[in-house]
Write a protein that holds these residues in place. Sequence first.
Motif, PDB file in Angstrom:
ATOM      1  N   LEU A  71      49.150  72.832  75.312  1.00 50.29           N
ATOM      2  CA  LEU A  71      47.816  72.263  75.126  1.00 50.29           C
ATOM      3  C   LEU A  71      47.093  72.996  73.995  1.00 50.29           C
ATOM      4  CD1 LEU A  71      45.507  70.364  76.128  1.00 50.29           C
ATOM      5  CD2 LEU A  71      44.790  72.279  77.578  1.00 50.29           C
ATOM      6  N   VAL A  72      47.168  74.308  74.019  1.00 57.21           N
ATOM      7  CA  VAL A  72      46.513  75.131  72.994  1.00 57.21           C
ATOM      8  C   VAL A  72      47.050  74.785  71.604  1.00 57.21           C
ATOM      9  CG1 VAL A  72      46.201  77.492  72.133  1.00 57.21           C
ATOM     10  CG2 VAL A  72      46.028  77.022  74.590  1.00 57.21           C
ATOM     11  N   ALA A  73      48.355  74.757  71.467  1.00 58.49           N
ATOM     12  CA  ALA A  73      48.963  74.502  70.154  1.00 58.49           C
ATOM     13  C   ALA A  73      48.615  73.114  69.639  1.00 58.49           C
ATOM     14  CB  ALA A  73      50.476  74.682  70.236  1.00 58.49           C
ATOM     15  N   ILE A  74      48.703  72.115  70.484  1.00 64.27           N
ATOM     16  CA  ILE A  74      48.425  70.744  70.046  1.00 64.27           C
ATOM     17  C   ILE A  74      46.952  70.555  69.714  1.00 64.27           C
ATOM     18  CG2 ILE A  74      48.361  68.334  70.818  1.00 64.27           C
ATOM     19  CD1 ILE A  74      50.973  69.020  72.402  1.00 64.27           C
ATOM     20  N   VAL A  75      46.083  70.993  70.608  1.00 68.99           N
ATOM     21  CA  VAL A  75      44.641  70.801  70.397  1.00 68.99           C
ATOM     22  C   VAL A  75      44.175  71.542  69.149  1.00 68.99           C
ATOM     23  CG1 VAL A  75      42.354  71.363  71.328  1.00 68.99           C
ATOM     24  CG2 VAL A  75      44.055  70.254  72.773  1.00 68.99           C
ATOM     25  N   THR A  77      45.925  72.580  66.552  1.00 69.61           N
ATOM     26  CA  THR A  77      46.510  72.028  65.331  1.00 69.61           C
ATOM     27  C   THR A  77      45.784  70.763  64.903  1.00 69.61           C
ATOM     28  OG1 THR A  77      48.673  72.991  65.800  1.00 69.61           O
ATOM     29  CG2 THR A  77      48.624  71.113  64.305  1.00 69.61           C
ATOM     30  N   VAL A  78      45.567  69.860  65.825  1.00 69.89           N
ATOM     31  CA  VAL A  78      44.887  68.603  65.487  1.00 69.89           C
ATOM     32  C   VAL A  78      43.433  68.855  65.101  1.00 69.89           C
ATOM     33  CG1 VAL A  78      44.107  66.379  66.416  1.00 69.89           C
ATOM     34  CG2 VAL A  78      46.438  67.177  66.867  1.00 69.89           C
ATOM     35  N   ALA A  79      42.743  69.685  65.885  1.00 69.21           N
ATOM     36  CA  ALA A  79      41.312  69.914  65.651  1.00 69.21           C
ATOM     37  C   ALA A  79      41.035  70.671  64.357  1.00 69.21           C
ATOM     38  CB  ALA A  79      40.697  70.671  66.830  1.00 69.21           C
ATOM     39  N   VAL A 104      49.091  73.052  56.407  1.00 71.23           N
ATOM     40  CA  VAL A 104      48.069  73.528  57.349  1.00 71.23           C
ATOM     41  C   VAL A 104      48.529  73.245  58.784  1.00 71.23           C
ATOM     42  CG1 VAL A 104      45.717  73.109  58.205  1.00 71.23           C
ATOM     43  CG2 VAL A 104      46.121  73.418  55.760  1.00 71.23           C
ATOM     44  N   ALA A 105      49.047  72.053  59.029  1.00 75.44           N
ATOM     45  CA  ALA A 105      49.505  71.688  60.375  1.00 75.44           C
ATOM     46  C   ALA A 105      50.660  72.580  60.827  1.00 75.44           C
ATOM     47  CB  ALA A 105      49.915  70.217  60.415  1.00 75.44           C
ATOM     48  N   ILE A 110      52.495  76.971  64.265  1.00 72.50           N
ATOM     49  CA  ILE A 110      53.258  78.219  64.458  1.00 72.50           C
ATOM     50  C   ILE A 110      52.339  79.350  64.909  1.00 72.50           C
ATOM     51  CG2 ILE A 110      54.576  80.021  63.264  1.00 72.50           C
ATOM     52  CD1 ILE A 110      55.747  77.721  61.511  1.00 72.50           C
ATOM     53  N   GLY A 111      51.215  79.521  64.232  1.00 75.46           N
ATOM     54  CA  GLY A 111      50.294  80.613  64.569  1.00 75.46           C
ATOM     55  C   GLY A 111      49.720  80.502  65.966  1.00 75.46           C
ATOM     56  N   THR A 112      49.245  79.313  66.324  1.00 79.74           N
ATOM     57  CA  THR A 112      48.646  79.158  67.655  1.00 79.74           C
ATOM     58  C   THR A 112      49.683  79.279  68.759  1.00 79.74           C
ATOM     59  OG1 THR A 112      48.780  76.742  67.490  1.00 79.74           O
ATOM     60  CG2 THR A 112      46.701  77.768  66.863  1.00 79.74           C
ATOM     61  N   THR A 113      50.896  78.806  68.496  1.00 81.32           N
ATOM     62  CA  THR A 113      51.953  78.925  69.498  1.00 81.32           C
ATOM     63  C   THR A 113      52.322  80.386  69.727  1.00 81.32           C
ATOM     64  OG1 THR A 113      52.818  76.736  68.932  1.00 81.32           O
ATOM     65  CG2 THR A 113      54.294  78.212  70.130  1.00 81.32           C
TER      66      THR A 113
END
Length: 127
Positions: A71-75, A77-79, A104-105, A110-113
Amino acid sequence: MTTRRTLLGGLLLALATAGAWAAWLSWEAGWTVDPETGATSGPYAVWQVAAAVLTLGALAAVAGWWLNIWLVAIVMTVAFTVPWAVHAASTDDSGLWAVGAALVAIGTTIGTTLVGGAAGWLRRRTG
């Protein structure tokens, strides 16, 4: 994790992530040309990008502690990528904004994951 907590957490995370883009990168420092070499850099100053990355890292760590890492990675990245891409597309005549948006995506994913995953792992290990 309850559905309500997931929805609220995801919404707050999306708002905070888009807010990080708005705070640091929605405005540009401008292009600069080195008078000696003629090298051009910009449109962001190094400190703007560094501040954005540090802010996203802090958000990912906090969110990864409390929410599912996917959830963290997807949200995040999109936001972060969507406002960046919309702004870039509106100011770029070359079409290269799409390459930038892809980078950027990829970097945000990668960073948030990694950061969010590490925070979640640490929580499970200590709790």
